[in-house]
Design a protein around this motif. Structure first.
Motif: not given
Length: 127
Positions: A16, A18, A21, A56-57
């Motif tokens: 993911a 950033p 995301g 973006a996890s």
């Protein structure tokens, strides 16, 4: 880059970044709606710990199972970055995820791009 796998039992996301995301979430919503599947993300696979792959996890919340190499966990604990939650499930050599009739094989063959970089394989299943 990122990828995702839709199944009748949920969505698996692979990395993911950033910079995309929120677009990952939008893509998941569009594809699952078009195929009549639920858009619930159930699993996230960490290819390795770098922020440009996992930054973006955290956008996908805490109700998913995060999977990564044991070294990924160690490095993310060291980095202490709230945008990159540590994996819930770790492995040392290999791990097989089965969800919604699909199988994903994860393997660590030694350090290359990073000490925790894994290989992700989608084996062909026979009916």
């Amino acid at each position: 880059m990122s990828a995702f796998l839709t199944t009748p039992d949920g969505v698996v996301i692979f990395d993911a970044p950033p910079n995309i995301g929120h677009n990952i979430r939008r893509a998941v919503d569009e594809i699952t709606a078009a195929n009549g599947l639920a858009n619930q993300v159930t699993h996230m696979i960490y290819s390795h710990h770098h922020a440009d792959h996992q930054g973006a996890s955290s956008l996908f919340g805490g109700d998913i199972v995060r999977i990564g190499h044991e070294e990924t966990r160690r490095l993310l604990l060291r980095d202490d970055d709230p945008a990159r939650p540590v994996p819930d499930v770790t492995f040392s050599d290999s791990y097989t995820l089965e969800v919604g009739g699909e199988r994903v094989e994860l393997a660590w063959h030694g350090p290359n791009h990073s000490p925790d970089n894994i290989y992700i394989h989608f084996p062909t299943t026979t009916p």
